[in-house]
Write an enzyme that holds these catalytic residues in place. Sequence first.
Site, short mmCIF file in Angstrom:
data_model
loop_
_atom_site.label_atom_id
_atom_site.label_comp_id
_atom_site.label_asym_id
_atom_site.label_seq_id
_atom_site.Cartn_x
_atom_site.Cartn_y
_atom_site.Cartn_z
N THR A 128 -13.93 11.52 4.09
CA THR A 128 -12.70 10.87 4.56
C THR A 128 -12.27 11.35 5.95
O THR A 128 -12.61 12.47 6.35
CB THR A 128 -11.57 11.16 3.55
OG1 THR A 128 -10.30 10.89 4.14
CG2 THR A 128 -11.54 12.63 3.15
N ASP A 129 -11.51 10.52 6.64
CA ASP A 129 -10.96 10.93 7.94
C ASP A 129 -9.98 12.10 7.80
O ASP A 129 -9.70 12.81 8.76
CB ASP A 129 -10.26 9.75 8.65
CG ASP A 129 -9.13 9.09 7.86
OD1 ASP A 129 -8.86 9.52 6.71
OD2 ASP A 129 -8.52 8.15 8.39
N GLU A 130 -9.47 12.30 6.57
CA GLU A 130 -8.43 13.32 6.38
C GLU A 130 -8.95 14.74 6.62
O GLU A 130 -8.17 15.66 6.82
CB GLU A 130 -7.80 13.18 4.99
CG GLU A 130 -7.23 11.79 4.80
CD GLU A 130 -6.33 11.62 3.59
OE1 GLU A 130 -5.71 12.59 3.15
OE2 GLU A 130 -6.27 10.48 3.10
N TYR A 154 -6.12 18.18 -1.11
CA TYR A 154 -7.15 17.13 -1.20
C TYR A 154 -8.10 17.19 -0.02
O TYR A 154 -9.32 17.30 -0.18
CB TYR A 154 -6.50 15.73 -1.28
CG TYR A 154 -7.46 14.60 -0.97
CD1 TYR A 154 -8.54 14.33 -1.81
CD2 TYR A 154 -7.32 13.81 0.18
CE1 TYR A 154 -9.44 13.30 -1.52
CE2 TYR A 154 -8.21 12.78 0.47
CZ TYR A 154 -9.27 12.53 -0.38
OH TYR A 154 -10.17 11.52 -0.10
N LYS A 158 -12.15 18.13 0.32
CA LYS A 158 -13.15 17.22 0.89
C LYS A 158 -13.87 17.90 2.06
O LYS A 158 -15.08 17.76 2.23
CB LYS A 158 -12.51 15.91 1.35
CG LYS A 158 -11.95 15.03 0.25
CD LYS A 158 -12.99 14.51 -0.73
CE LYS A 158 -13.92 13.48 -0.12
NZ LYS A 158 -14.85 12.93 -1.16
P1 NAD Z 1 -10.72 6.96 -7.15
O1 NAD Z 1 -9.78 8.07 -7.49
O2 NAD Z 1 -10.25 5.56 -7.30
O3 NAD Z 1 -12.02 7.10 -8.08
C1 NAD Z 1 -12.66 8.30 -8.33
C2 NAD Z 1 -13.69 8.09 -9.43
O4 NAD Z 1 -14.41 9.32 -9.61
C3 NAD Z 1 -13.07 7.73 -10.79
O5 NAD Z 1 -13.82 6.71 -11.40
C4 NAD Z 1 -13.19 9.02 -11.58
O6 NAD Z 1 -13.31 8.82 -13.00
C5 NAD Z 1 -14.46 9.63 -11.00
N1 NAD Z 1 -14.53 11.08 -11.15
C6 NAD Z 1 -13.55 11.98 -10.86
N2 NAD Z 1 -13.98 13.23 -11.13
C7 NAD Z 1 -15.27 13.12 -11.55
C8 NAD Z 1 -16.25 14.05 -11.96
N3 NAD Z 1 -15.98 15.37 -11.98
N4 NAD Z 1 -17.47 13.61 -12.32
C9 NAD Z 1 -17.73 12.27 -12.31
N5 NAD Z 1 -16.83 11.34 -11.96
C10 NAD Z 1 -15.61 11.75 -11.58
O7 NAD Z 1 -11.24 7.25 -5.70
P2 NAD Z 1 -11.65 6.24 -4.53
O8 NAD Z 1 -10.43 5.86 -3.78
O9 NAD Z 1 -12.54 5.18 -5.08
O10 NAD Z 1 -12.49 7.21 -3.59
C11 NAD Z 1 -13.89 7.37 -3.76
C12 NAD Z 1 -14.42 8.34 -2.73
O11 NAD Z 1 -14.14 7.87 -1.42
C13 NAD Z 1 -13.78 9.73 -2.83
O12 NAD Z 1 -14.76 10.69 -2.59
C14 NAD Z 1 -12.73 9.73 -1.72
O13 NAD Z 1 -12.51 11.04 -1.25
C15 NAD Z 1 -13.43 8.87 -0.69
N6 NAD Z 1 -12.54 8.15 0.24
C16 NAD Z 1 -11.51 7.39 -0.24
C17 NAD Z 1 -10.69 6.69 0.65
C18 NAD Z 1 -9.58 5.81 0.16
O14 NAD Z 1 -8.82 5.29 0.98
N7 NAD Z 1 -9.45 5.56 -1.14
C19 NAD Z 1 -10.93 6.80 2.03
C20 NAD Z 1 -11.98 7.59 2.49
C21 NAD Z 1 -12.79 8.25 1.57
P1 TYD Z 2 -1.78 7.20 0.28
O1 TYD Z 2 -2.06 5.81 -0.16
O2 TYD Z 2 -1.43 8.22 -0.76
O3 TYD Z 2 -3.03 7.67 1.15
P2 TYD Z 2 -3.23 8.99 2.07
O4 TYD Z 2 -2.13 9.94 1.80
O5 TYD Z 2 -4.53 9.51 1.55
O6 TYD Z 2 -3.27 8.51 3.47
O7 TYD Z 2 -0.58 7.17 1.32
C1 TYD Z 2 -0.68 6.41 2.53
C2 TYD Z 2 0.56 6.68 3.35
O8 TYD Z 2 1.70 6.17 2.65
C3 TYD Z 2 0.83 8.16 3.55
O9 TYD Z 2 1.35 8.36 4.86
C4 TYD Z 2 1.90 8.49 2.53
C5 TYD Z 2 2.66 7.18 2.40
N1 TYD Z 2 3.25 6.93 1.06
C6 TYD Z 2 4.62 6.61 0.95
O10 TYD Z 2 5.37 6.56 1.95
N2 TYD Z 2 5.12 6.38 -0.30
C7 TYD Z 2 4.35 6.44 -1.43
O11 TYD Z 2 4.89 6.24 -2.54
C8 TYD Z 2 2.94 6.75 -1.28
C9 TYD Z 2 2.05 6.83 -2.48
C10 TYD Z 2 2.46 6.97 0.00
#
Ligand code: NAD
Ligand code: TYD
Length: 340
Positions: A128-130, A154, A158
Site C-alpha cells: 500500500t501507499d500508506e 496497519y 505492511k
Molecule cells: P480485506 O480486509 O477486504 O480482505 C482481507 C482478506 O484477507 C479477507 O478475506 C480475510 O479473511 C483474509 N485474511 C486475513 N487474515 C488472513 C490470514 N491470516 N490468512 C489468510 N487470510 C487472511 O482487504 P482488502 O482491502 O481486499 O486488501 C487486500 C490487500 O491489499 C491487503 O494486503 C491490503 O493491505 C492491500 N491494499 C488495500 C488497499 C485498499 O484500499 N483496500 C489499498 C492498497 C493495498
Molecule cells: P479508510 O477508508 O479507512 O482508508 P485509509 O485510512 O486506509 O486511507 O479512510 C479513508 C479516509 O477517510 C481517511 O482519511 C479516514 C477517513 N474516514 C472518515 O473521515 N470517516 C470514517 O468513518 C472512515 C472510516 C474514514
Amino acid sequence: MRLLITGGCGFIGTNFIRYQIANHPQTTVLNLDKLTYAGNLLNLADIEKEHGGTRYFFEKADIADATAVQSILKKFSPDAIINFAAESHVDRSISDPAPFVTTNVLGTQVLMQAARDAGIPRFVHISTDEVYGSLKADEPAFTEQNPLLPNSPYSASKAGADLMVRAFVETFGFPAIITRCSNNYGPYQFPEKLIPLMISKAWEEGNLPVYGDGLNIRDWIHVEDHCHGIDLALRTGKEGAIYNFGGNAERSNIDVVKAILKLTGKPESLITYVKDRPGHDKRYAMDYSLAQRELGYTPAHSFEQGLADTLKWYENNKEWLDNVKSGAYMEFMSRWYGER
Ligand code: NAD
Ligand code: TYD
C-alpha cells in the site's frame, strides 16, 4: 497458469479472482483465506458454482500456519502466489495492533518461507501507499524511492512485510515483486472503509462521520484498475521490482462524502464531524510512472464515473451489504464510533 491467491474472499482478492477467471481462460485459481470478519465466501458463490473443481478451488487456512500452507502448496503446486491476505483497516489497527503483526508480518514471512521451500517461481506481494507515510500539500507524489515512514500500526505492519519481502529477495534471491497501491473503491468493499460506509449511512439517513476537518486527501483508484496493474506485474513485472499504482484522483474526504450525498440524493446536513483518527495521515499521492513505463499500466476509470458505478453496484446488492453487517461488524463499529 496456476495461481494461489491468498485473501481471495476479501475486497480486492475477490475482484482479482473475478478478473483472472474472466480474462485468462487458461488460468486456474486456488483461493486460500482464513475467513476473518472481512472474508466472505458468498462473494465468489457464482464462481464456485460455475468453475468450482475445474478452474476455482478454495481452502480455508491461515497464511501464518506453516503446516497448512506447506500442505496446500504441495497439493496445488502453483506457478505463482499473490498475497492479498492481511488485516487491512487502520481504525482496527489502532484499536488492537496485535493481529496486524501476526498476519501482515509473520504471515507474509511464513508464506514466503513455504514458497521458497517449495520452489514457487513467482511471488507478488500486495502492499500500500500508506507505507510511505504522509505528504504535505505541496510535496511531490510518492515514488518507489521514498523512504518507508509508516504512521499507523496497519501501515507499520505492511512496511514490516515489505521489508521482509525485500530481505528475502536480497538474501535468498527469492522471486518476489511488491506492488503498492492507493485507496481502492468498487464492488465488494467492506462497509468499514470510507466509501461503502458513507453510502450505507446515507441510505440509512444516519450520521456520516467525517474525521477531523475532512480535509485529508486520498488518491482513489477503482479496484478494476488495481487488478489490471497487479495482473501486469504478475505476468510481465521484473523480479525484485517494486511498482506503485495510483488512480490519478486525489480528493479530500469531505469532497468524497459530498459526492456520495449528491449521488444518493441525501442532504449535507447528515455530515457529522467527529474526533480525528489518531496519527491521521494528511495526504497520499502516487507517482506510478515506473509502472506506466515498464508495465504499460494506466488507470482507465475516472473517479466520478467509478463512484457512480460503485453506488449502482451497492444499490443492486443491498442484500450483500446487509449480510456483511454481522454481529462482529456491529460490535466494532458501535465501540469505535461510540468513542468518537
Ligand atoms: P480485506 O480486509 O477486504 O480482505 C482481507 C482478506 O484477507 C479477507 O478475506 C480475510 O479473511 C483474509 N485474511 C486475513 N487474515 C488472513 C490470514 N491470516 N490468512 C489468510 N487470510 C487472511 O482487504 P482488502 O482491502 O481486499 O486488501 C487486500 C490487500 O491489499 C491487503 O494486503 C491490503 O493491505 C492491500 N491494499 C488495500 C488497499 C485498499 O484500499 N483496500 C489499498 C492498497 C493495498
Ligand atoms: P479508510 O477508508 O479507512 O482508508 P485509509 O485510512 O486506509 O486511507 O479512510 C479513508 C479516509 O477517510 C481517511 O482519511 C479516514 C477517513 N474516514 C472518515 O473521515 N470517516 C470514517 O468513518 C472512515 C472510516 C474514514
